[in-house]
Write an enzyme that holds these catalytic residues in place. Structure first.
Site, PDB file in Angstrom:
ATOM      1  N   ARG A 153       0.815  -1.231   0.000  1.00 17.88           N
ATOM      2  CA  ARG A 153       0.000   0.000   0.000  1.00 17.88           C
ATOM      3  C   ARG A 153       0.841   1.269   0.000  1.00 17.88           C
ATOM      4  O   ARG A 153       0.400   2.302   0.480  1.00 17.88           O
ATOM      5  CB  ARG A 153      -0.986   0.030   1.172  1.00 17.88           C
ATOM      6  CG  ARG A 153      -1.808  -1.224   1.349  1.00 17.88           C
ATOM      7  CD  ARG A 153      -2.693  -1.529   0.176  1.00 17.88           C
ATOM      8  NE  ARG A 153      -3.388  -2.807   0.341  1.00 17.88           N
ATOM      9  CZ  ARG A 153      -4.009  -3.437  -0.649  1.00 17.88           C
ATOM     10  NH1 ARG A 153      -4.006  -2.948  -1.875  1.00 17.88           N
ATOM     11  NH2 ARG A 153      -4.616  -4.567  -0.435  1.00 17.88           N
ATOM     12  N   LYS A 208      -0.442  -7.839  14.457  1.00 16.33           N
ATOM     13  CA  LYS A 208      -1.671  -8.168  13.736  1.00 16.33           C
ATOM     14  C   LYS A 208      -1.804  -9.674  13.845  1.00 16.33           C
ATOM     15  O   LYS A 208      -0.957 -10.405  13.321  1.00 16.33           O
ATOM     16  CB  LYS A 208      -1.563  -7.742  12.277  1.00 16.33           C
ATOM     17  CG  LYS A 208      -2.720  -8.208  11.389  1.00 16.33           C
ATOM     18  CD  LYS A 208      -2.550  -7.690   9.963  1.00 16.33           C
ATOM     19  CE  LYS A 208      -3.675  -8.148   9.044  1.00 16.33           C
ATOM     20  NZ  LYS A 208      -3.514  -7.615   7.670  1.00 16.33           N
ATOM     21  N   GLU A 217      -6.883 -11.728   8.568  1.00 18.50           N
ATOM     22  CA  GLU A 217      -6.483 -11.804   7.158  1.00 18.50           C
ATOM     23  C   GLU A 217      -5.339 -12.787   6.938  1.00 18.50           C
ATOM     24  O   GLU A 217      -4.346 -12.482   6.274  1.00 18.50           O
ATOM     25  CB  GLU A 217      -6.112 -10.408   6.637  1.00 18.50           C
ATOM     26  CG  GLU A 217      -7.263  -9.428   6.720  1.00 18.50           C
ATOM     27  CD  GLU A 217      -6.971  -8.052   6.128  1.00 18.50           C
ATOM     28  OE1 GLU A 217      -5.790  -7.672   6.055  1.00 18.50           O
ATOM     29  OE2 GLU A 217      -7.928  -7.369   5.738  1.00 18.50           O
ATOM     30  N   ARG A 274      -3.322  -4.686  17.488  1.00 19.86           N
ATOM     31  CA  ARG A 274      -4.329  -4.137  16.576  1.00 19.86           C
ATOM     32  C   ARG A 274      -5.687  -4.799  16.762  1.00 19.86           C
ATOM     33  O   ARG A 274      -5.793  -6.031  16.834  1.00 19.86           O
ATOM     34  CB  ARG A 274      -3.884  -4.278  15.123  1.00 19.86           C
ATOM     35  CG  ARG A 274      -2.651  -3.463  14.820  1.00 19.86           C
ATOM     36  CD  ARG A 274      -2.168  -3.679  13.412  1.00 19.86           C
ATOM     37  NE  ARG A 274      -2.774  -2.813  12.433  1.00 19.86           N
ATOM     38  CZ  ARG A 274      -3.200  -3.222  11.245  1.00 19.86           C
ATOM     39  NH1 ARG A 274      -3.150  -4.481  10.891  1.00 19.86           N
ATOM     40  NH2 ARG A 274      -3.701  -2.351  10.387  1.00 19.86           N
ATOM     41  N   ARG A 305     -19.075  -7.766   9.658  1.00 21.71           N
ATOM     42  CA  ARG A 305     -17.668  -7.516   9.964  1.00 21.71           C
ATOM     43  C   ARG A 305     -17.496  -6.313  10.899  1.00 21.71           C
ATOM     44  O   ARG A 305     -16.582  -6.287  11.713  1.00 21.71           O
ATOM     45  CB  ARG A 305     -16.932  -7.270   8.646  1.00 21.71           C
ATOM     46  CG  ARG A 305     -15.562  -6.686   8.823  1.00 21.71           C
ATOM     47  CD  ARG A 305     -14.839  -6.687   7.500  1.00 21.71           C
ATOM     48  NE  ARG A 305     -13.633  -5.879   7.549  1.00 21.71           N
ATOM     49  CZ  ARG A 305     -12.850  -5.666   6.512  1.00 21.71           C
ATOM     50  NH1 ARG A 305     -13.150  -6.207   5.342  1.00 21.71           N
ATOM     51  NH2 ARG A 305     -11.770  -4.937   6.617  1.00 21.71           N
ATOM     52  N   LYS A 361      -8.487   1.016  14.204  1.00 15.74           N
ATOM     53  CA  LYS A 361      -8.688   1.824  12.995  1.00 15.74           C
ATOM     54  C   LYS A 361      -9.846   2.790  13.226  1.00 15.74           C
ATOM     55  O   LYS A 361     -10.777   2.473  13.962  1.00 15.74           O
ATOM     56  CB  LYS A 361      -8.994   0.937  11.789  1.00 15.74           C
ATOM     57  CG  LYS A 361      -7.789   0.120  11.321  1.00 15.74           C
ATOM     58  CD  LYS A 361      -7.997  -0.502   9.938  1.00 15.74           C
ATOM     59  CE  LYS A 361      -6.793  -1.385   9.582  1.00 15.74           C
ATOM     60  NZ  LYS A 361      -6.790  -1.868   8.188  1.00 15.74           N
ATOM     61  N   ASP A 400     -12.489  -0.438   7.379  1.00 11.87           N
ATOM     62  CA  ASP A 400     -11.097  -0.408   6.927  1.00 11.87           C
ATOM     63  C   ASP A 400     -10.785   0.857   6.139  1.00 11.87           C
ATOM     64  O   ASP A 400     -10.773   0.817   4.913  1.00 11.87           O
ATOM     65  CB  ASP A 400     -10.841  -1.654   6.053  1.00 11.87           C
ATOM     66  CG  ASP A 400      -9.369  -1.827   5.727  1.00 11.87           C
ATOM     67  OD1 ASP A 400      -8.542  -1.152   6.353  1.00 11.87           O
ATOM     68  OD2 ASP A 400      -9.056  -2.648   4.838  1.00 11.87           O
ATOM     69  N   GLU A 445      -4.688   4.605   0.577  1.00  9.71           N
ATOM     70  CA  GLU A 445      -5.054   3.311   0.012  1.00  9.71           C
ATOM     71  C   GLU A 445      -6.435   3.310  -0.674  1.00  9.71           C
ATOM     72  O   GLU A 445      -6.559   2.922  -1.830  1.00  9.71           O
ATOM     73  CB  GLU A 445      -5.027   2.265   1.127  1.00  9.71           C
ATOM     74  CG  GLU A 445      -5.488   0.895   0.679  1.00  9.71           C
ATOM     75  CD  GLU A 445      -5.497  -0.130   1.805  1.00  9.71           C
ATOM     76  OE1 GLU A 445      -5.097   0.210   2.930  1.00  9.71           O
ATOM     77  OE2 GLU A 445      -5.925  -1.260   1.537  1.00  9.71           O
ATOM     78  N   TRP A 455     -15.560 -11.032   2.635  1.00  9.16           N
ATOM     79  CA  TRP A 455     -14.842  -9.900   3.232  1.00  9.16           C
ATOM     80  C   TRP A 455     -15.720  -8.956   4.043  1.00  9.16           C
ATOM     81  O   TRP A 455     -15.210  -8.152   4.823  1.00  9.16           O
ATOM     82  CB  TRP A 455     -14.095  -9.117   2.147  1.00  9.16           C
ATOM     83  CG  TRP A 455     -12.987  -9.915   1.537  1.00  9.16           C
ATOM     84  CD1 TRP A 455     -13.053 -10.681   0.413  1.00  9.16           C
ATOM     85  CD2 TRP A 455     -11.654 -10.070   2.048  1.00  9.16           C
ATOM     86  NE1 TRP A 455     -11.842 -11.284   0.174  1.00  9.16           N
ATOM     87  CE2 TRP A 455     -10.965 -10.923   1.166  1.00  9.16           C
ATOM     88  CE3 TRP A 455     -10.978  -9.553   3.146  1.00  9.16           C
ATOM     89  CZ2 TRP A 455      -9.633 -11.296   1.363  1.00  9.16           C
ATOM     90  CZ3 TRP A 455      -9.651  -9.915   3.344  1.00  9.16           C
ATOM     91  CH2 TRP A 455      -8.999 -10.775   2.460  1.00  9.16           C
TER      92      TRP A 455
HETATM   93  O1  GCW Z   1      -6.645  -2.232   4.387  1.00  8.93           O
HETATM   94  C1  GCW Z   1      -6.064  -3.475   4.520  1.00  8.93           C
HETATM   95  C2  GCW Z   1      -4.961  -3.520   3.525  1.00  8.93           C
HETATM   96  C3  GCW Z   1      -3.951  -4.600   3.804  1.00  8.93           C
HETATM   97  C4  GCW Z   1      -3.458  -4.384   5.210  1.00  8.93           C
HETATM   98  C5  GCW Z   1      -4.626  -4.483   6.165  1.00  8.93           C
HETATM   99  C6  GCW Z   1      -4.235  -4.184   7.585  1.00  8.93           C
HETATM  100  C7  GCW Z   1      -1.236  -4.745   5.922  1.00  8.93           C
HETATM  101  O2  GCW Z   1      -5.528  -3.701   2.268  1.00  8.93           O
HETATM  102  O3  GCW Z   1      -2.926  -4.485   2.868  1.00  8.93           O
HETATM  103  O4  GCW Z   1      -2.450  -5.286   5.541  1.00  8.93           O
HETATM  104  O5  GCW Z   1      -5.601  -3.528   5.829  1.00  8.93           O
HETATM  105  O6  GCW Z   1      -4.471  -3.069   8.027  1.00  8.93           O
HETATM  106  O7  GCW Z   1      -3.729  -5.057   8.264  1.00  8.93           O
END
Ligand code: GCW
Length: 809
Positions: free
Chosen positions: A150, A269, A273, A306, A323, A347, A352, A380, A528
């Site tokens: 990113r 993390k 994912e 996180r 989610r 976040k 996201d 991003e 997702w």
């Molecule tokens: O927004 C998403 C991104 C991933 C990222 C993830 C995160 C590093 O597309 O690339 O991974 O968040 O924040 O962990």
């Protein structure tokens, strides 16, 4: 000429030397001419001293340094004499002195007025300031191989080929940038695939990075893979409660501190994912965070754990799956179970980094745990630095949001400052992802890095004030320039929202790929969970407690009541919280579908307007910067049309409801490539169809005798002067060339050499507008033959969508 006379450090620390260096070299800054004007009286026989409060007291006992300056706090004062000016930059510690030096450099520009003398009041009113929160970090998502996840401006400044780079001069420069806005930590590696960073060799390299950062008061942090005891240490398990695992982490952390005594801590993390996590052993995030926290505590390090933990295999058909609920569902029950040096990194929104989403309810859900807000400086989902989007207004909206925890005023900024729930540790993290070609890849995107640091220092600053500070220091202090650039910056985020997602649907981009261009269905029917659940009848996720997923119930009662009801939810988030028919009337009185049409036409016009505003700066600013940004804004205006048309044609088709103003589906002056007389070009269907006008485009398939492909149209409109826009796909893997011709004569040629994220139609669609040699348009009369000739190169097949003939103003 020295602005500050003789500048000396009172102590011997490298951080103070950095401060001296900055003050001495200040004259080389772009805005220095204005600084010189304001500060002129200072440079006669004057002395500037930099040091900690204690050092100042010792060296200059008569100077009234206040008692109790906090760490990182600064105090700047002068003795009021024109003849023998003594200026003192005192810090609660060395970092404070450094931040003071940068504040002094900003001082004449921050509130520059005419006449400037108004500002010369350091004697009567010294500058004193301290950061609002202790954790002010940037996170980089750099990988050991030198790529930056990113990141949109080249390769890593830290790593290459699995190792730390030999040349770390860019790290020094970056640390200096960070220090200039008070950022005190930098996590250098991606939260994904972090295991390679704990090998002995890598730790040695990391120590070199820490050495480069140290003179700027920036502490190094790294992301760690929770499975490292197994992946790196060769243990059979990474169960956080296993004694061998605990011992492994303690030893690893000791090894790091032996080489990096001021190591700041780690970011994790896990269970997210595809990253391993404590869930593999039935353990909680608190179990995992605490094993690291216990290893770090003796050294003063922290764990940023996180809250971005969610299941990315959700069932789309389950109307209760959500989610957005995940972070609160997982972390709220663990409040009180985390070690004191654990901070939950949340976040700003529950999904996201979307262009529009509500603030995460988790900020109000942790009363006994340190919290940090994670922002994203790298754009991003917000145009990847190819679109101008100044993020401070978005961040301010989140920081200022009053969550009404315990039914009292609890703005998010006060929660992360630690004030609301009395937490000693808290802060803000900006995912930055700089690269070595030029940091963020666009000059104006640097305003976001600046804004991040300034808000981390003082979240009460306004976005307007930050924009003005940045412009004055970076572009020009000319009031006309400042007013124009600030207006553009402030308008840029709403503009981006207007031409992308709408009313809380999130960005509507290709969420499984590049995250750049439009791709409406990419968010639907997969695990997702970035769903917006649209069909012919309606759109939106029902997240109410009464009939939906219950997400709105995660907010404290007053906010929950607002989001629970369709009528009380602000229009900007309606579809995040509710599923409504397309004919639902917004507070503005418009239907949802009409809003989609209107906002997208307005958004594309606003994007074009950004370019017009910039054009007024010609001759008033650095010419290279002018031209660079001019080209970027022209591209953005074209891509905004791609976005507009994708969204508008998609939802018009789906709903069958016409645009009350007749724009959607009607493109006067547009001539489709698939309707042209083609030579060498072949028509193809585009996926997703909304990424091309009419769902089709043409790409060049040369036979051996041909060098170029052509598309021709006969003009049938009125005679007059026109701008001719060519909408084409600038595919990666070659630099193709286009020529626009009329009646067999070439009018203009250009190269398709943009750097765009992918070969997907919505990502690569680009517009070139021919405005004639004098910029007043091109003469056309009925019967003229318009021709686009494309010379492909490598994988760039000069693919063409349409041309559009617009009357020149
Ligand atoms: O927004 C998403 C991104 C991933 C990222 C993830 C995160 C590093 O597309 O690339 O991974 O968040 O924040 O962990």
């Amino acid at each position: 000429m020295d602005l500050f006379g003789k500048v000396i450090a009172l102590g011997s620390s490298p951080i103070e030397q950095s401060a001296v260096q900055e003050l001495q070299s200040s004259i080389a800054r772009p805005a220095s001419v204005d600084s010189a004007r304001v500060l002129a009286p200072w440079h006669k026989d004057s002395l500037t001293v930099v040091g900690t409060a204690e050092e100042v007291r010792k060296a200059h006992p008569a100077v009234p340094v206040p008692a109790g300056l906090a760490p990182s706090e600064y105090w700047i004062w002068d003795n009021g004499s024109d003849e023998h000016r003594l200026t003192v930059v005192a810090g609660g510690d060395e970092r404070g002195a450094l931040y003071g030096a940068f504040a002094l450099l900003r001082y004449p520009l921050e509130g520059m007025t005419d006449p400037p003398e108004k500002l010369l009041g350091l004697h009567a009113s010294p500058l004193r300031s301290k950061p609002a929160m202790p954790i002010r970090w940037v996170d980089e998502w750099d990988n050991a191989d030198g790529t930056v996840t990113r990141g949109y401006d080249g390769r890593s400044i830290f790593f290459e080929g699995g190792k730390v780079r030999d040349d770390l001069s860019a790290v020094t420069e970056y640390s200096r940038l960070l220090a200039s806005v008070g950022i005190n930590g930098c996590n250098v590696n991606n939260v994904n695939d972090a295991a390679p960073f704990l090998t002995p060799d890598m730790i040695k390299g990391l120590a070199r990075i820490a050495d480069a950062m140290r003179p700027w008061g920036v502490r190094l942090a790294i992301s760690v893979d929770i499975a490292s005891p197994q992946k790196v240490g060769g243990l059979k398990t990474f169960d956080p409660l296993d004694p061998d695992v605990k011992a492994w982490w303690a030893a690893k952390v000791n090894e790091i501190y032996q080489q990096i005594p001021d190591f700041a801590g780690v970011t994790v993390k896990a269970d997210s994912e595809g990253q391993p996590g404590p869930a593999s052993y039935g353990r909680s995030p608190a179990d995992a965070a605490n094993v690291l926290a216990n290893a770090l505590a003796p050294h003063g390090g922290v764990v940023l754990y996180r809250a971005f933990v969610y299941n990315n295999h959700l069932d789309y058909n389950d109307l209760n799956a959500d989610r957005a609920r995940a972070a609160y569902d997982i972390f709220h029950p663990l409040d009180g179970k985390f070690a004191p040096n654990v901070i939950i990194q949340i976040k700003y929104g529950p999904i996201d980094f979307q262009a529009e989403e509500p603030v995460s309810p988790l900020f109000a859900g942790l009363h006994k745990t340190g919290e940090a807000m994670e922002l994203e400086i790298t754009q991003e989902y917000l145009g990847q630095q190819r679109h101008l989007v100044f993020l401070a207004p978005l961040w301010k909206e989140k920081l200022d949001f009053d969550l009404r925890a315990e039914n009292r005023a609890t703005p998010v900024k006060e929660i992360i400052e630690g004030k609301t729930f009395n937490r000693p540790l808290g802060g803000v993290i900006g995912v930055s992802c700089v690269g070595r070609d030029g940091w963020l890849g666009a000059p104006l995107a640097m305003a976001n890095l600046y804004a991040f640091g300034r808000l981390a220092w003082n979240p009460n600053l306004s976005a307007e004030q930050i924009a003005a500070e940045w412009t004055k220091q970076t572009i020009s202090a000319n009031p006309e320039v400042v007013a124009t650039v600030d207006k553009m910056l402030m308008q840029s985020w709403p503009t981006y929202v207007h031409y992308t997602g709408f009313l809380g649907t999130q960005t509507l981009t290709d969420i499984t790929g590049s995250h750049y261009g439009p791709n409406i269905e990419a968010s639907e029917r997969n695990g997702w969970g970035q769903w917006h659940r649209d069909d012919a009848k309606g759109i939106g996720m029902d997240r109410s407690v009464a009939t939906g997923t219950g997400f709105s119930g995660q907010y404290p009662p007053e906010v929950a009541r607002m989001y629970e009801s369709q009528t009380n939810t602000p229009d900007s988030l309606l579809l995040f919280f509710h599923h409504v028919p397309w004919t639902w009337k917004l507070h503005s009185g418009k239907t949802v579908i009409q809003y989609v049409y209107d906002s997208h036409y307005e958004g594309a016009d606003e994007a074009a307007q950004l370019g017009n505003e910039w054009a007024t700066l010609k001759g008033k600013i650095d010419s290279q910067l002018y031209e660079d940004e001019r080209a970027r804004l022209e591209y953005q205006a074209g891509h905004a049309i791609v976005w507009r048309d994708a969204i508008v044609q998609y939802f018009r088709k789906e709903t069958g409801i016409p645009d009350a103003h007749g724009r959607a589906g009607h493109y006067p002056g547009r001539l489709e490539a698939e309707d042209a007389r083609l030579s060498g070009y072949k028509v193809s269907d585009i996926t997703p169809w909304e990424n091309a006008s009419g769902g089709k485009a043409v790409a060049c398939e040369l036979n051996s005798a041909q060098k170029t492909c052509t598309a021709e149209w006969t003009y049938t409109g009125h005679a007059g002067r026109f701008n001719i826009a060519v909408q084409y796909f600038d595919l990666p893997g070659g630099v193709a060339h286009f020529t626009l011709g009329i009646n067999g004569t070439g009018v203009v040629s250009w190269a398709a050499d943009a750097r765009l994220p992918s070969d997907h139609a919505g990502d690569s669609s680009t517009r070139f507008t021919a405005r004639g040699p004098d910029g007043r348009g091109i003469e056309l009369k009925p019967g003229d033959v318009l021709r686009v000739e494309g010379a492909p190169d490598g994988k760039d097949l000069v693919a063409l969508d349409y041309i559009e003939i617009e009357r020149a103003e």
